[in-house]
Design an enzyme around this catalytic site. Structure first.
Site, PDB file in Angstrom:
ATOM      1  CE  LYS A   8      -8.053  -4.916   3.637  1.00  0.00           C
ATOM      2  NZ  LYS A   8      -8.122  -4.306   4.949  1.00  0.00           N
ATOM      3  CE  LYS A  13     -16.180   0.353   5.043  1.00  0.00           C
ATOM      4  NZ  LYS A  13     -16.204   1.140   6.272  1.00  0.00           N
ATOM      5  CE  LYS A  39     -12.905   1.207  11.485  1.00  0.00           C
ATOM      6  NZ  LYS A  39     -13.487   2.266  10.720  1.00  0.00           N
ATOM      7  CG  ASP A 125     -12.997  -5.931   5.708  1.00  0.00           C
ATOM      8  OD1 ASP A 125     -11.784  -6.070   5.755  1.00  0.00           O
ATOM      9  OD2 ASP A 125     -13.561  -4.824   5.605  1.00  0.00           O
TER      10      ASP A 125
END
Ligand code: SF4
Length: 729
Positions: A8, A13, A39, A125
């Site tokens: 997520k 991560k 990102k 996600d």
């Protein structure tokens, strides 16, 4: 080995991935980390926070022919390669599609081939077609799920398992769970319960520690900053496990109901005894070859050609239909296929064909379409493709050329598993992953189709046989193709040589498969794509090609035929054909000469292969008032036997000046811009248009051009009722 780390967003991560990469590098591996999160901060700790150029930004701002891998590849700790896929601007575009594009770019440059270990850091996600790429296209051998004990992290982990199960229902691809503690409540127990419920081991437990934050402040991994810390040792140990072939597990996600029970603290019914880490039972398979189609961008190098017209889907379909015994499967909405079919079956095009202007396209016996809709961009349309393909197989079709349009490209539909399934049924499926405009324009689609079939449809075990030849890359839309082929066939048959395969023009799949049967091939035309095709045949199959393209004009064709005669041991036969054609040629020249009496001809030619035009001019005794040559004589290797006494120094100004002084009746040119400088009362013959090949290429042109003199530039037909009625009837 290729490792995908899913989790997520915000679960840590990227920190896990970067530390894992650093640990693998510290163990001596050459590591590439690919950040698949829009990102684009996945690799920050490896390259110490340098400014990143993401692949998607780079592709957006860099012309295709200037793109280089080094511009987006950074080197970090212990020479780890660092790449960020990036994403579209927030609120716009499709990030999943962006991941697909980024992978295509990396494939184009064979980026993954230079590393021992690839670590993909992937947002978990959303498990759409794009974000599922590392698993879906079987890049990743081993998947790690990063989770904490927080509900949303566990939901995301279960969701990822659902995605993997859908994509790889029978495989074992998951190495286990990395438990990244957030220090909330009874999270250890929750993670352990979840691991037990989904039958996965917890491979590493990362304690909540401020050391990570301190290292991150310095833009470093903990493995680099403090390799002796407890936390760093966990990653080094994890890297050791990875390098020692960990056991892999199938995805067994919890159902929605089970997940609900789990979140409430009940034990889902599928839970059994906890999974213990065992000695390796499933060996990590070798990295599979990239599925066909994934290198499509590599196949679409820009080359000089006519500007864009139509999308790659249409271009690929237009070429695929030239294979007489293959069915085309359009994996596309109806609208795209209507547009493509209209291109070769419209009334207008049939009319052009009937008048001999277009070469016939062979509408195949079967053209199926998956009729996907915009919904399939959301859910994926692979089921439609499978259903259609299996129906086609059931009808006895043995060769399918599947072409993908934009929507499958957006949803990331991958036809490779279907291709494998069909193979077991004895059906060959060739996938042209144009993904509509993703592969480029019409010509890019054609190029992709040519290359895919050259790479995949030819049987490399066939041994050459004497007395046959291939012809490669004939124009598929040309008034001359059919005639050129007939002439060539006629000459060769007279010498006892048959044409083995026309790649890819009105041909059967079996003849394509038997391509290697011919000891020699000839390129019908030779441009950048022709060059690339020849390379494929030479490098992959060891095929031999005759120099250059199909000959044009008498001398060139005679020389070419003599060469063929020598290669095939048929010199006497070649001389016999030449003698026969020479007689014919002389008769044609004699008939044409009077048509040019008192006509002044001017040449404005650039440095294409133009010997034949000078030969024609000499044989017809043309009154050449000027020959303006442009470009550089050294640019091309040409046989300059018929050179006129001019240097290569012409330009448009010299053309205008010469026209004013010499007042020619006919200007022969091969320069499209120059046409605009020529007054309307002078006839022009543009060699950029269709010109045939063979002994009579020149005389046929001369006959056509002579008919110009019969016209009145004032538009005689407009005032002549009988001509008007004749033309319009
Ligand atoms: S560009 Fe895409 S949407 Fe348009 S016709 Fe081609 S495949 Fe279809």
């Amino acid at each position: 080995m290729q490792i995908a780390v899913y989790g997520k967003g915000g679960i840590g991560k990227s920190t896990m991935s970067a530390n894992l990469s650093a640990a693998l590098a510290a163990c001596g591996s050459k590591v590439l980390q690919i950040g698949c999160d829009p990102k684009h901060d996945s690799t920050r700790l490896l390259h110490h926070g340098r400014k990143v150029v993401t692949i998607l930004d780079y592709l957006l701002n860099t012309p295709e022919d200037e793109q280089k891998l080094d511009d987006v590849l950074m080197t970090g700790f212990l020479d780890t390669g660092c790449v960020e896929a990036g994403g579209p601007r927030p609120g716009m575009g499709c990030a999943g599609r962006g991941i697909l594009t980024a992978f295509d770019f990396l494939n184009q440059f064979h980026a993954m081939e230079h590393y021992d270990q690839i670590v993909y850091d992937v947002l978990g996600d959303v498990v759409c077609g794009g974000f599922a790429v590392p698993v879906r296209r079987q890049y990743a051998n081993a998947v790690f799920l990063v989770t904490s004990g927080e509900s949303m992290a566990i939901y995301a982990a279960n969701n990822i398992l659902c995605g993997i199960k859908n994509l790889n229902p029978n495989g074992s691809q998951i190495a286990g769970i990395i438990y990244n503690s957030r220090g909330v409540g009874d999270e250890s127990k929750r993670v352990e319960d979840f691991a037990q419920a989904v039958h996965l081991p917890i491979l590493a437990r990362i304690p909540r520690s401020s050391s990570f934050a301190q290292a991150e402040k310095e833009a470093m991994t903990l493995v680099e900053k403090d390799p002796d810390s407890t936390e760093a040792k966990i990653f080094l140990e994890l890297a050791g496990k990875l390098l020692n072939q960990p056991r892999l597990y199938p995805a067994q996600p919890l159902s929605e109901e089970q997940m609900e029970l789990f979140m409430r603290g009940d034990t889902p019914s599928q839970a059994t005894a906890p999974v213990q880490e065992k000695k390796p039972a499933v060996v990590i398979p070798p990295t599979p070859a990239a599925p066909s189609g994934t290198k499509k961008r590599a196949l679409s190098d820009p080359f000089s050609r006519v500007p864009l017209y139509g999308c790659a889907y249409r271009g690929a379909v237009d070429l695929a239909i030239h294979i007489k015994d293959a069915a085309v499967l359009g994996h596309a909405p109806k609208s795209c296929t209507w547009y493509a079919i209209n291109g070769f079956s419209s009334y207008a095009r049939r009319g052009l064909y009937e008048r001999g202007i277009l070469y016939p396209a062979f509408v195949p016996r079967q053209f199926e379409n998956t009729d996907i809709t915009v919904n399939d961009a959301v859910y994926g349309g692979i089921d439609h493709a499978r259903q259609k393909a299996l129906e086609m197989a059931a009808r006895g079709i043995r060769n399918i050329i599947a072409v993908t349009a934009c929507i499958p490209g957006l949803s990331g539909d991958d036809l490779v598993p279907l291709q494998k399934e069909l193979k077991t049924l004895g059906v060959n499926m060739y996938i042209i992953h144009t993904d509509g405009i993703e592969a480029g324009d019409y010509n890019d689609g054609m190029a992709l189709c040519y290359k895919t079939l050259a790479l995949e449809a030819v049987d490399s075990d066939v041994t050459p046989e004497p007395d046959c030849i291939n012809i490669v890359y004939e124009p598929t839309i040309s008034s001359q193709t059919d005639k050129n082929f007939m002439d060539l066939q006629d000459m060769l048959e007279k010498m006892g040589i048959r044409i083995n395969c026309r790649f890819l023009c009105a041909e059967f799949m079996e003849n394509i498969r038997q391509f290697k049967k011919a000891p020699y091939s000839i390129m019908a035309r030779y441009d950048e794509l022709g060059h690339q095709l020849q390379n494929i045949f030479e490098e992959k199959y060891g095929c031999k090609f005759l120099d250059g393209e199909l000959p044009r004009g008498f001398s060139e064709t005679a020389d070419w035929l003599r060469m063929v005669g020598r290669l095939y041991g048929k010199t006497a036969e070649a001389e016999q054909v030449i003698a026969e054609k020479q007689l014919q040629y002389r008769n044609q020249i004699d008939a044409l000469k009077p048509l040019y009496k008192n006509k002044k001809v001017l040449f404005f030619l650039n440095n294409k292969i133009i010997d034949w035009i000078f030969e024609l001019s000499r044989d017809l005794d043309w009154n050449v008032v000027d020959s303006i040559l442009i470009g550089s004589k050294e640019d091309r290797t040409i046989d300059w036997r018929h050179q006129f006494s001019k240097d290569w120094d012409g330009n448009l100004e010299s053309l205008k000046k010469s026209i004013a002084e010499k007042k020619p009746d006919l200007i022969i040119l091969n320069h499209s811009i120059a046409q605009a400088c020529i007054p309307a009362d002078i006839f022009t013959a543009n060699l950029s248009r269709d010109v045939g090949s063979g002994f009579f290429a020149g005389t046929e042109c001369a006959l056509r051009w002579s008919q110009l003199f019969e016209n009145s530039l004032e538009g005689r037909w407009k005032h002549d009722k009988s001509i008007f009625e004749k033309l319009c009837r």
